[in-house]
Design an enzyme around this catalytic site. Structure first.
Site, PDB file in Angstrom:
ATOM      1  N   ASP A 117     -14.683   7.365  -5.471  1.00  0.00           N
ATOM      2  CA  ASP A 117     -14.533   7.343  -4.008  1.00  0.00           C
ATOM      3  C   ASP A 117     -13.875   8.653  -3.569  1.00  0.00           C
ATOM      4  O   ASP A 117     -13.536   9.490  -4.399  1.00  0.00           O
ATOM      5  CB  ASP A 117     -13.709   6.125  -3.574  1.00  0.00           C
ATOM      6  CG  ASP A 117     -12.265   6.204  -4.075  1.00  0.00           C
ATOM      7  OD1 ASP A 117     -12.051   6.714  -5.194  1.00  0.00           O
ATOM      8  OD2 ASP A 117     -11.344   5.767  -3.356  1.00  0.00           O
ATOM      9  N   ASP A 156     -23.137   0.631 -18.296  1.00  0.00           N
ATOM     10  CA  ASP A 156     -23.346   1.989 -17.793  1.00  0.00           C
ATOM     11  C   ASP A 156     -24.261   1.938 -16.572  1.00  0.00           C
ATOM     12  O   ASP A 156     -25.376   2.443 -16.604  1.00  0.00           O
ATOM     13  CB  ASP A 156     -23.934   2.870 -18.905  1.00  0.00           C
ATOM     14  CG  ASP A 156     -24.183   4.295 -18.410  1.00  0.00           C
ATOM     15  OD1 ASP A 156     -23.500   4.721 -17.450  1.00  0.00           O
ATOM     16  OD2 ASP A 156     -25.070   4.973 -18.975  1.00  0.00           O
TER      17      ASP A 156
END
Ligand code: G3I
Ligand code: 9MR
Ligand code: ZN
Length: 542
Positions: free
Chosen positions: A157, A516
């Site tokens: 983020d 993943d």
């Protein structure tokens, strides 16, 4: 253990390779037996051995045995083969294997930079425009704005949070203090000038942002600077244009800030007295705020802010760290007294390395201070540190993959825990003069780079099978096939803290609770304070 979930396939190795002189272990799923080191260029068996007896490894949910091929030291490219036909990915044995990964893990901080354009010369394929340059509103008093540009994005983020930022800086500066020769080569960075080592240029980029986060009036430090909520998963930083807010001042942010600034005053002093002085003043003002606010409540997100919280009601460990660094840097008795008083309390952890528990940094700073105000206290902390290191080494010795995590320690950011432990073992070794911990540290590195149950290297761009889809918005949004290189994934998290994990990982063993995929932010995000202990640990080996 639920036997249905026991996985029996694979031979896991450190995909970066092994240094000729180091311990070399392959972890072989199943009952084990004879195993071969095979030259991967011509298929010839160059060495063979017998695995250790198989054990049931609770963390990975596997029956595993360990193939020790330390005796084979000849440089080359190899794979490990077992009699049942299993084979590892190819790997090298060489004199140097950690150099490139070490540089990439450090270079990652440049890629995390906010408020500046990443140009093609330094960022290569992953260049992009400048971001987050508007001043931030002070939450609760929107008539006020603060221009706190710069620093590093936290993670996948674009928030900027003081507490984890301070942990990241502390790890990098400690790495530089312990291993200056590991940082001799330029990265290079736009600021590279041959005078200040690049690691200090990079940290300064964060430290100057942190200084902008200090409230001029009170000396307290705003907890974080973020938008109200997270942008979508493929938004590039320069396209994330929602208004920015400063969350309220917190004691944990102010304590971490004081610790990091006092440390920086010391580390930068030989290079730049002006900057060093500004760090010391900032630390002193933060300390004054802490003294004026002995009972500050723990930080909680304001109701309308949904970005990362880094909530932590326990601020004694941050105060302990701040006091230790201020004492180590200035030698002033009042900081020593504050440290002593805090050291007597057993309400917080003194051998943990964050982000919530920062006490380990206080212990390190006190033990590394050359002043001998109270030898008994130093002795007591040293004894505690060695007990902790011995306990970690004991867990490592029993673990199928040779690491020091108990099954319930595969939490959000477990790879940070792995590397924090390795860092603690290295510091304990250095401060006590013992070399006994080093072989365990090796296995922690092997784990991170592929000797783990998922068989992947957790660092983007490094190893034969690196993770490819980290939860990292620039990697998702930039249109470049490969993710930004040198980013360490958070790793397995048994907590099932995102929808993808709840749907696909339920019932898996702790160390296998990893995916993943971009959607699994609770297992596969990347973060500055996960990279930073990795830089510290590899610095020992380059
Ligand atoms: O410490 C406890 C442990 O005692 C307990 O046994 C275990 C059981 O679940 O939980 C542990 O707490 C976990 C804690 O992380 C450990 O540090 C919490 O469950 C878990 O929810 C918490 O996750 C944090 C996560 O934010 C959610 O708040 C991560 O540590 C933290 O690294 C992560 O940080 C995020 C930022 O919020 C936003 N930016 C990205 C960053 C990385 O994902
Ligand atoms: O992308 C966010 C990540 O950086 C945080 O660590 C995580 C936990 O706070 O949240 C992620 O954002 C998700 C949000 O919490 C829920 N909706 C999906 C978002 C991911 O795109
Ligand atoms: Zn930014």
């Amino acid at each position: 253990m639920n036997k249905e979930h026991v996985q029996q396939n694979g031979i896991a190795v450190n995909q970066l390779g092994y240094r000729s002189r180091d311990a070399k272990i392959a972890v072989i799923a199943g009952q084990g037996g004879r195993f071969h080191v095979v030259d991967s260029l011509n298929g010839e068996v160059v060495w063979q051995g017998q695995t250790s007896p198989a054990i049931e490894d609770a963390a990975s949910g596997q029956i595993v045995s360990r193939g020790d091929f330390t005796a084979w030291a000849m440089p080359g490219t190899y794979r490990i083969e077992a009699e049942n036909g299993q084979a590892s990915v190819p790997f090298v044995i060489a004199d140097e294997v950690y150099e490139d990964a070490h540089r990439a893990l450090l270079k990652a901080f440049y890629y995390f930079r906010c408020g500046t354009k990443l140009d093609e010369l330094h960022a290569g394929l992953w260049h992009h425009g400048a971001c987050h340059l508007t001043p931030a509103f002070v939450h609760g008093d929107e008539s006020r704005q603060v221009d706190a540009w710069g620093g590093w994005h936290d993670a996948g983020d674009y928030g900027k949070y003081v507490v984890p930022g301070a942990k990241a800086v502390a790890d990098l500066l400690l790495a530089f203090e312990f291993y200056p020769e590991a940082f001799a080569q330029p990265l290079p960075l736009p600021e590279s000038d041959g005078r200040l080592p690049d690691v200090l240029h990079e940290c300064r980029y964060e430290l100057e942002w942190m200084q902008r986060m200090q409230d001029e009036a009170s000396g307290g430090v705003f907890h974080k600077l973020t938008t109200l909520r997270f942008p979508a998963g493929d938004v590039m930083p320069e396209d994330d244009t929602a208004p920015l807010y400063l969350s309220p001042i917190s004691a944990t942010a102010t304590g971490c800030f004081a610790g990091a600034m006092a440390m920086s005053a010391r580390v930068y002093s030989p290079y730049d007295e002006t900057f060093s002085g500004s760090c010391l003043r900032a630390a002193e003002r933060a300390w004054a705020w802490l003294e004026e606010h002995p009972n500050a409540p723990g930080f909680r997100n304001p109701a309308d802010i949904a970005t990362g919280e880094y909530g932590d009601a326990q601020d004694e460990d941050e105060r302990y760290w701040a006091a230790a660094e201020l004492y180590r840097t200035t030698g002033e008795a009042r900081y020593h007294e504050a440290f002593q008083a805090l050291a007597k309390q057993d309400s917080f952890e003194k051998y943990e390395l964050g982000w919530a528990d920062m006490g380990g940094y206080g212990t390190f700073a006190y033990l590394m201070s050359e002043r001998e105000e109270e030898p008994e206290l130093a002795q007591e902390l040293m004894t505690g540190l060695l007990q902790r290191a011995d306990a970690l080494a004991a867990v490592s010795a029993r673990d199928g993959y040779g690491i020091s995590l108990l099954p319930d320690q595969y939490i959000w950011g477990s790879n940070m825990v792995v590397l924090n432990h390795a860092m603690l073992l290295l510091v304990a070794g250095r401060l006590s003069g013992s070399e006994d911990y080093e072989r365990h540290v090796h296995e922690h590195i092997h784990y991170v780079f592929g000797a783990n149950v998922v068989g992947m290297s957790y660092v983007t761009g490094y190893g034969a099978k690196p993770i490819l889809h980290p939860h990292h918005r620039p990697s998702e949004g930039d249109g470049v096939e490969d993710p930004v290189p040198g980013l360490l994934s958070g790793g397995p998290n048994k907590g099932l803290h995102d929808d993808y994990a709840r749907e696909h990982l339920a019932g898996k063993a702790p160390a296998a609770s990893f995916a993943d995929v971009m959607d699994s932010y609770s297992t596969n995000e990347v973060a500055i304070y996960w990279n930073s202990p990795a830089v510290f640990v590899l610095s020992h080996f380059v």
